[in-house]
Design a protein around this motif. Structure first.
Motif, PDB file in Angstrom:
ATOM      1  N   ALA A  25      37.358  40.083  38.279  1.00 56.83           N
ATOM      2  CA  ALA A  25      36.372  40.951  38.834  1.00 56.83           C
ATOM      3  C   ALA A  25      35.847  41.634  37.530  1.00 56.83           C
ATOM      4  N   ALA A  26      36.702  42.144  36.746  1.00 53.53           N
ATOM      5  CA  ALA A  26      36.414  43.106  35.626  1.00 53.53           C
ATOM      6  C   ALA A  26      35.497  42.160  34.482  1.00 53.53           C
ATOM      7  N   ALA A  27      35.654  40.951  34.262  1.00 56.24           N
ATOM      8  CA  ALA A  27      34.838  39.988  33.408  1.00 56.24           C
ATOM      9  C   ALA A  27      33.430  40.039  34.171  1.00 56.24           C
ATOM     10  N   VAL A  28      33.288  39.870  35.222  1.00 53.81           N
ATOM     11  CA  VAL A  28      32.103  39.636  35.943  1.00 53.81           C
ATOM     12  C   VAL A  28      31.359  40.926  35.815  1.00 53.81           C
ATOM     13  N   CYS A  29      32.069  41.920  36.031  1.00 44.04           N
ATOM     14  CA  CYS A  29      31.053  43.445  36.129  1.00 44.04           C
ATOM     15  C   CYS A  29      30.647  43.617  34.760  1.00 44.04           C
ATOM     16  N   GLN A  30      31.566  43.347  33.604  1.00 44.21           N
ATOM     17  CA  GLN A  30      30.902  43.539  32.250  1.00 44.21           C
ATOM     18  C   GLN A  30      30.079  42.734  32.094  1.00 44.21           C
ATOM     19  N   ALA A  31      29.814  41.573  32.527  1.00 44.69           N
ATOM     20  CA  ALA A  31      28.635  40.513  32.404  1.00 44.69           C
ATOM     21  C   ALA A  31      27.517  40.813  32.914  1.00 44.69           C
ATOM     22  N   GLY A  32      27.630  42.043  33.722  1.00 48.04           N
ATOM     23  CA  GLY A  32      26.355  42.446  34.569  1.00 48.04           C
ATOM     24  C   GLY A  32      26.246  42.194  36.009  1.00 48.04           C
ATOM     25  N   GLY A  33      27.203  41.209  36.361  1.00 50.94           N
ATOM     26  CA  GLY A  33      27.059  41.062  37.879  1.00 50.94           C
ATOM     27  C   GLY A  33      27.932  42.019  38.612  1.00 50.94           C
ATOM     28  N   LEU A  34      28.251  41.711  39.990  1.00 46.91           N
ATOM     29  CA  LEU A  34      29.182  42.546  40.919  1.00 46.91           C
ATOM     30  C   LEU A  34      30.663  41.878  40.999  1.00 46.91           C
ATOM     31  N   GLY A  35      31.433  42.178  40.044  1.00 41.33           N
ATOM     32  CA  GLY A  35      32.737  41.638  40.404  1.00 41.33           C
ATOM     33  C   GLY A  35      33.466  42.091  41.664  1.00 41.33           C
ATOM     34  N   ALA A  36      34.471  41.337  42.280  1.00 37.04           N
ATOM     35  CA  ALA A  36      34.982  41.859  43.623  1.00 37.04           C
ATOM     36  C   ALA A  36      36.512  41.446  43.284  1.00 37.04           C
ATOM     37  N   LEU A  37      37.136  42.438  44.108  1.00 37.31           N
ATOM     38  CA  LEU A  37      38.490  42.539  44.174  1.00 37.31           C
ATOM     39  C   LEU A  37      39.066  42.138  45.620  1.00 37.31           C
ATOM     40  N   PRO A  38      39.674  41.161  45.991  1.00 32.80           N
ATOM     41  CA  PRO A  38      40.163  41.221  47.402  1.00 32.80           C
ATOM     42  C   PRO A  38      41.780  41.639  47.642  1.00 32.80           C
ATOM     43  N   ALA A  39      41.492  42.248  48.666  1.00 30.99           N
ATOM     44  CA  ALA A  39      42.573  43.023  49.082  1.00 30.99           C
ATOM     45  C   ALA A  39      43.212  42.628  50.305  1.00 30.99           C
ATOM     46  N   ALA A  40      42.943  41.155  50.990  1.00 31.68           N
ATOM     47  CA  ALA A  40      43.705  40.934  52.084  1.00 31.68           C
ATOM     48  C   ALA A  40      45.276  40.572  52.089  1.00 31.68           C
ATOM     49  N   LEU A  41      45.325  40.242  50.919  1.00 30.59           N
ATOM     50  CA  LEU A  41      46.780  39.795  50.622  1.00 30.59           C
ATOM     51  C   LEU A  41      47.781  40.936  49.957  1.00 30.59           C
ATOM     52  N   LEU A  42      47.260  42.241  49.764  1.00 32.19           N
ATOM     53  CA  LEU A  42      47.874  43.195  49.006  1.00 32.19           C
ATOM     54  C   LEU A  42      48.159  44.328  49.935  1.00 32.19           C
ATOM     55  N   ALA A  43      49.292  44.985  49.606  1.00 32.70           N
ATOM     56  CA  ALA A  43      49.680  46.172  50.362  1.00 32.70           C
ATOM     57  C   ALA A  43      48.950  47.263  49.574  1.00 32.70           C
ATOM     58  N   PRO A  44      48.772  48.529  50.486  1.00 30.99           N
ATOM     59  CA  PRO A  44      48.247  49.806  49.815  1.00 30.99           C
ATOM     60  C   PRO A  44      48.761  50.004  48.397  1.00 30.99           C
ATOM     61  N   GLU A  45      49.771  49.974  48.214  1.00 30.18           N
ATOM     62  CA  GLU A  45      50.326  50.441  46.875  1.00 30.18           C
ATOM     63  C   GLU A  45      49.856  49.492  45.678  1.00 30.18           C
ATOM     64  N   ALA A  46      49.962  48.130  45.944  1.00 27.54           N
ATOM     65  CA  ALA A  46      49.435  46.969  45.162  1.00 27.54           C
ATOM     66  C   ALA A  46      47.937  47.225  44.869  1.00 27.54           C
TER      67      ALA A  46
END
Length: 345
Positions: A25-46
């Motif tokens: 996600a960060a690499a895409v953001c830095q290149a000018g796109g919109l990076g995305a972080l998926p949360a479906a497999l993560l607990a809130p703390e993670a």
């Protein structure tokens, strides 16, 4: 689209749970796109920790993606039928089905996740399988986030617009990973990107983002010609070094097998597009009576892990769209820039 989302390029990286973390996600953001972080497999703390790491790598806008499904009631009979179907594979790879715990691995958006959104205030929050309950959605909107969600039919796009999204992601039938349908499970109603995008553009007042089968600048150019305001790309990013794609999955993406994908329910209980492997060949892509989404994934997880330890992708979800592209191994920033080459109409 860039004004709406705050990014420099109308190129969105698709969130791919299980195959990426904050680094892609960060690499895409830095290149000018919109990076995305998926949360479906993560607990809130993670998720909280991942968002902290993401912000340490970029100060650009990013998207956090959540599932909005309704968890099903457990069904012991269906679960037993499902494990009976998998019995030959359990025996082959040395997995004791009695040792597999219950409980879904994918959780829908919740109040605890809303707390995380309010803490980190991402520029964009997207949903798959519709939208969460109104009170939860209101909390996300109040945080200042733009709201996106996937539509696989015109009816779903109209529903999303009526419920307040800022833009609709048109998920064509070519797309890899889980289908985002939520009004009807009838796959016969699902449309390819060339049919879906112009119909949504004509029917909606909000912008439309094209997703599915777009892996190079030609696909970007075609999507814009159909009226899309931006594109979302997933499969092409799976081979980037910043992705968390397994070695077996990467090998499949770079092989002739990637030409043959199928919509299968085997890995989660819900139709999702992936490369055909031995489990799909043996059981069929969508057998009757398996555990519903996301409970079917319980029985698959330990089997996948055991097979992969033995060097086999026979039981792995090799998610991929119908166009992998020829950019295997490209860094995410370079891939983003190549995709941006299609923005010149």
């Amino acid at each position: 689209m860039t004004s709406l989302l705050g990014c420099r390029l109308p190129i969105l990286q698709a969130p791919m749970a299980g195959s990426q973390d904050h680094r892609l996600a960060a690499a895409v953001c830095q290149a000018g796109g919109l990076g995305a972080l998926p949360a479906a497999l993560l607990a809130p703390e993670a998720l909280d920790a991942e968002l902290g790491k993401l912000r340490a790598l970029t100060d650009q806008p990013y998207n956090v993606n959540f599932f909005a499904h309704t968890p099903p009631a457990p069904d012991a009979a269906r679960e037993q039928h499902w494990r009976t179907l998998l019995a030959p594979f359990y025996a082959e790879f040395g997995v004791d089905p009695a040792s597999i715990p219950d409980g879904p691995g994918r959780q829908p958006f919740s109040a605890a996740m809303a707390d995380i959104v309010e803490r980190h205030r991402p520029a964009v929050v997207s949903f798959h399988f519709g939208l969460p309950a109104p009170e939860l959605l209101d909390r996300v909107k109040a945080s200042g986030a733009r709201i996106l969600s996937s539509a696989t039919t015109v009816e779903e796009g109209l529903w999303l617009q009526a419920h307040g999204v800022d833009a609709v992601i048109a998920q064509g039938l070519e797309a890899g990973g889980h289908r985002g349908h939520f009004l009807s499970a009838d796959l016969g109603r699902q449309l390819g990107i060339f049919a879906l995008v112009p119909q949504l553009v004509d029917a909606l007042d909000v912008p439309v983002i094209a997703a599915g089968g777009i892996a190079d600048a030609r696909g970007v150019r075609a999507a814009l010609a159909l009226g899309a305001a931006g594109v979302q790309v997933g499969t092409a990013y799976l081979s980037s070094p910043e992705a968390g794609t397994t070695a077996l999955h990467r090998a499949a993406l770079g092989s002739p097998a990637a030409r043959y994908t199928e919509l299968t329910t085997l890995f989660s209980g819900r139709p999702a597009r992936g490369i055909v492997n031995r489990l799909i060949q043996a059981l069929g892509p969508r057998p009757e009576g398996i555990a519903p989404f996301p409970l079917a994934g319980n029985a698959i997880g330990p089997l996948r892990a055991a097979a992969e330890r033995q060097g086999s992708d026979a039981c792995s979800p090799l998610w991929a769209g119908q166009h992998v592209g020829n950019t295997q191994g490209l860094p995410a920033a370079e891939l983003t820039q190549r995709l941006a080459g299609g923005l010149d109409r």
